[in-house]
Design a protein around this motif. Structure first.
Motif, PDB file in Angstrom:
ATOM      1  N   LEU A  37       2.038   0.356  13.708  1.00  0.00           N
ATOM      2  CA  LEU A  37       0.937   1.022  13.021  1.00  0.00           C
ATOM      3  C   LEU A  37       0.212   2.034  13.908  1.00  0.00           C
ATOM      4  CD1 LEU A  37      -0.752   1.315  10.448  1.00  0.00           C
ATOM      5  CD2 LEU A  37      -2.201  -0.560  11.288  1.00  0.00           C
ATOM      6  N   SER A  40       2.395   5.069  14.256  1.00  0.00           N
ATOM      7  CA  SER A  40       2.520   5.739  12.957  1.00  0.00           C
ATOM      8  C   SER A  40       1.296   6.595  12.669  1.00  0.00           C
ATOM      9  CB  SER A  40       2.711   4.699  11.844  1.00  0.00           C
ATOM     10  OG  SER A  40       3.908   3.988  12.017  1.00  0.00           O
ATOM     11  N   LYS A  41       0.120   6.019  12.888  1.00  0.00           N
ATOM     12  CA  LYS A  41      -1.115   6.768  12.646  1.00  0.00           C
ATOM     13  C   LYS A  41      -1.221   7.969  13.578  1.00  0.00           C
ATOM     14  CE  LYS A  41      -3.033   4.179   9.408  1.00  0.00           C
ATOM     15  NZ  LYS A  41      -3.298   4.719   8.041  1.00  0.00           N
ATOM     16  N   THR A 106      -2.732  -3.145   5.687  1.00  0.00           N
ATOM     17  CA  THR A 106      -2.516  -1.803   6.246  1.00  0.00           C
ATOM     18  C   THR A 106      -1.307  -1.112   5.630  1.00  0.00           C
ATOM     19  OG1 THR A 106      -1.111  -2.650   8.030  1.00  0.00           O
ATOM     20  CG2 THR A 106      -3.480  -2.543   8.446  1.00  0.00           C
ATOM     21  N   GLY A 123      -5.108   5.582   2.423  1.00  0.00           N
ATOM     22  CA  GLY A 123      -4.982   5.478   3.870  1.00  0.00           C
ATOM     23  C   GLY A 123      -4.113   4.352   4.386  1.00  0.00           C
ATOM     24  N   ARG A 124      -3.298   3.748   3.504  1.00  0.00           N
ATOM     25  CA  ARG A 124      -2.369   2.722   3.954  1.00  0.00           C
ATOM     26  C   ARG A 124      -0.965   3.315   4.042  1.00  0.00           C
ATOM     27  NH1 ARG A 124      -5.607   0.479   0.246  1.00  0.00           N
ATOM     28  NH2 ARG A 124      -4.039   0.559  -1.421  1.00  0.00           N
TER      29      ARG A 124
END
Length: 349
Positions: A37, A40-41, A106, A123-124
């Protein structure tokens, strides 16, 4: 930051290997692999296809195979077919692991284009449950069960035989014309996937199987993580004829980041820069057009280029595309919009 929607990753393997710590690896990262995560973000990744895949006893990441693939020419034999009863527990475990990631809040396992867009807007991470090789699907009743569990994308084979067809071997230089086409069960699988609006993935299929799906399917043809055979003549890559067939169907190809499928010499060594990726993209665009080209990383399943070492480095690829002269609109199409548009055509709105 231009968002990226990715055509293929093998991250679930790492989640399963970590056992009860799998969700933590997603949430925090563990310093290994290509995907989690935080990375990724950082890279602008908004979603992608998360593959359920059953490992063979021997494969292209084995030490002996790696040495062989660093010194072309090579032609690795296809691994043996994996029996359904051996494959099914592994597939269940991976599907459960993906749902465990969903419970972190998430990530959503999306099953419609509207749901995908909603998840991204909120935003997931939008995760599509994909199966790479259909060994875990015994029959059409089982396909319906998997569909009910969230399966929305299916590759009938990985690079080995199944009850449904035959994969291409890892070979260079080689044509993808390496064996027989779909079995009768494979043709039934195509028809049933069309009925259920499960996307069919042509990556890893040999040429005869590719042609069978092209004749049978009423959906746009898709190769989620493949490159241009004209630039890198690997058996895993698509010939110009195959690309034209995909283009005629209104389909799409996601560019694979695997160095050995990008490099003109076919060596399984890290790509030193991203220039050759642009040559592949140019070639795909020439045949498929601006709406038919996307990205399909193969994160956590292949050797990445040095400048694209993990998901956090995706802005390097985006900037390379811009520097090369791709406009903002074309870059956005390749990075995410074409995948979303293809899924709207395949699944319905």
């Amino acid at each position: 930051m231009i968002p990226v929607f990715d055509g293929h990753n093998d991250f679930i393997q790492r989640v399963v290997a970590a056992g009860e710590n799998g969700p933590r690896i997603w949430l925090e990262g563990d310093g290994t692999g290509h995907l989690d995560l935080p990375r990724s973000k950082a890279g602008g990744l908004i979603g992608g296809f998360f593959a359920i895949w059953i490992p063979s006893l021997h494969g292209p990441n084995d030490e002996e195979a790696v040495v062989l693939m660093q010194n072309p020419p090579f032609a690795m034999p296809l691994p043996d077919e994996i029996p359904h009863d051996s494959a099914l527990p592994h597939a269940f475990e991976q599907a459960a692991a993906l749902r465990a990631l969903e419970r972190t809040g998430t990530l959503d396992v999306v099953t419609s284009a509207a749901g995908l867009r909603r998840t991204v807007a909120e935003g997931r991470i939008a995760a599509i449950m994909h199966m790479e090789g259909a060994e875990a699907i015994r029959d059409m009743d089982a396909l319906h069960l998997w569909h009910a569990a969230g399966l929305r994308s299916l590759g009938p084979v990985w690079s080995r035989p199944t009850a449904y067809g035959h994969g291409v071997p890892f070979a260079f230089p080689s044509s993808p014309d390496t064996g027989e086409g779909l079995t009768a069960a494979g043709k039934a699988l195509v028809r049933e996937c069309n009925q259920l609006r499960i996307m069919l993935d042509l990556s890893h299929l040999n040429e005869a199987g590719f042609d069978d799906i092209a004749k049978l399917s009423d959906a746009p043809l898709v190769a989620s993580h493949s490159c241009a055979h004209a630039i890198c003549p690997s058996a895993r890559n698509l010939t110009d004829r195959q690309l034209r067939v995909i283009a005629d169907s209104g389909g799409l190809v996601g560019l694979n980041y695997a160095s050995s499928f990008l490099r003109e010499d076919g060596k399984r060594l890290p790509l030193e820069n991203l220039d050759v990726m642009l040559r592949h993209l140019d070639h795909l665009l020439d045949i498929l057009g601006e709406d038919g080209v996307a990205l399909g990383s193969d994160f956590d399943g292949a050797l990445m280029p040095r400048d694209l070492a993990d998901a956090s480095a995706l802005p390097n690829l985006i900037q390379t595309m811009k520097n090369y002269g791709y406009g903002d609109d074309l870059t956005r199409k390749i990075a995410s919009e074409n995948w979303i548009g293809l899924l709207e055509k395949t699944w319905g709105g």
